[in-house]
Design a protein around this motif. Structure first.
Motif, mmCIF file in Angstrom:
data_model
loop_
_atom_site.group_PDB
_atom_site.id
_atom_site.type_symbol
_atom_site.label_atom_id
_atom_site.label_comp_id
_atom_site.label_asym_id
_atom_site.label_seq_id
_atom_site.Cartn_x
_atom_site.Cartn_y
_atom_site.Cartn_z
ATOM 1 N N TYR A 73 0.744 -1.074 0.166
ATOM 2 C CA TYR A 73 0.025 -0.048 0.035
ATOM 3 C C TYR A 73 1.004 1.256 0.198
ATOM 4 O O TYR A 73 0.718 2.333 -0.636
ATOM 5 N N SER A 76 2.942 1.720 -3.063
ATOM 6 C CA SER A 76 1.964 2.028 -4.458
ATOM 7 C C SER A 76 1.786 3.767 -4.294
ATOM 8 O O SER A 76 1.811 4.358 -5.283
ATOM 9 N N GLN A 222 -3.208 2.379 -5.310
ATOM 10 C CA GLN A 222 -3.267 1.496 -4.152
ATOM 11 C C GLN A 222 -4.661 0.549 -4.500
ATOM 12 O O GLN A 222 -4.246 -0.669 -4.101
ATOM 13 N N ALA A 226 -2.774 -2.744 -4.030
ATOM 14 C CA ALA A 226 -2.905 -3.435 -2.594
ATOM 15 C C ALA A 226 -4.270 -4.083 -2.531
ATOM 16 O O ALA A 226 -4.290 -4.977 -1.936
#
Length: 265
Positions: A73, A76, A222, A226
């Motif tokens: 996360y 990113s 994200q 993620a």
């Protein structure tokens, strides 16, 4: 105007690519490891964030699980910001840094922002490739969803070019612009949900954060890397429109002031 600029960039593509190559080579000319640093630096960054945030801090983001979820996360968002920040920082000084070249050589001045953007994209491409390898090694590669990063990247680069060129032209005439941009970037970073999630904020703070054009871009990356899903395009379209408007305004400003810039430099 657009056709003339495009034609100029194409005619001077050798000049642009040559300068990109020279800047890349000059960065590591007196280094023992040479271009290997382009791999080692982003690799070190990813390793540090993985160890610190995943193993020591055990940070968590809503909807994510696993020991490396927060590292993915975070990286990113940092990739997003790294490319934007480099284009903006280098863009706001591009004409000042190449003042001697502008005075001594005859070439379309629009080549300079193109060189800046290509250099930033080369650095981003190296870091991004290492990040993808990192995801593969962790068995966290998002699959075909990663293709959504391409239109997201186009919007991001266009937005950065628009802001960077405007700042670059204004900085020639008002040198305070450069100092202001450096300070602005520090605040801008923390007003972008990179090290935290906007979902953890209060409704009022979340509303303010959503006004930041970089928020949907960071959240888009994200979402892809993620969460393994497509970005929320309803939030990215306004940024795309804003990027287009800023690019047009930047080109008009550049076209109107390019002759005066030579005297100021």
């Amino acid at each position: 105007m657009r056709l003339n600029l495009t034609r100029s960039l194409w005619q001077y593509r050798g000049f642009i690519l040559g300068n990109v190559r020279r800047e890349f080579e000059a960065r590591y000319r007196n280094s023992l490891l040479g271009a290997a640093w382009t791999v080692l630096q982003p690799l070190a960054m990813i390793t540090v964030y993985t160890v610190v945030f995943s193993e020591l801090m055990r940070a968590r983001v809503a909807g994510l699980s696993g020991p490396y979820a927060y590292s993915i996360y975070l990286c990113s968002g940092l990739l997003t910001w790294g490319l934007f920040g480099e284009i903006l920082q280098r863009g706001q000084t591009v004409f000042l840094d190449h003042g001697n070249m502008i005075k001594k050589l005859s070439f379309p001045r629009i080549c300079l922002p193109a060189i800046t953007v290509l250099n930033a994209l080369v650095n981003f491409g190296i870091t991004f490739s290492i990040f993808l390898v990192f995801l593969l090694l962790l068995h966290s590669f998002p699959g075909w969803v990663v293709l959504w990063a391409i239109p997201l990247l186009i919007v991001q680069v266009a937005f950065a070019i628009g802001v960077g060129m405007i700042a670059g032209v204004l900085n020639v005439f008002f040198r305070d612009v450069g100092q202001f941009v450096n300070i602005l970037l520090q605040f801008w970073f923390w007003f972008t949900p990179i090290v935290y999630s906007a979902a953890t904020l209060s409704p009022t703070a979340r509303t303010i954060i959503q006004l930041n054009p970089m928020t949907p871009l960071a959240e888009g990356y994200q979402a892809i890397f993620a969460y393994g899903r497509a970005p929320a395009w309803h939030g990215i379209w306004p940024v795309a429109i804003l990027a287009a408007v800023l690019c047009v305004f930047a080109l008009l400003l550049f076209r109107r002031r390019s002759a005066e810039m030579v005297d100021e430099l």
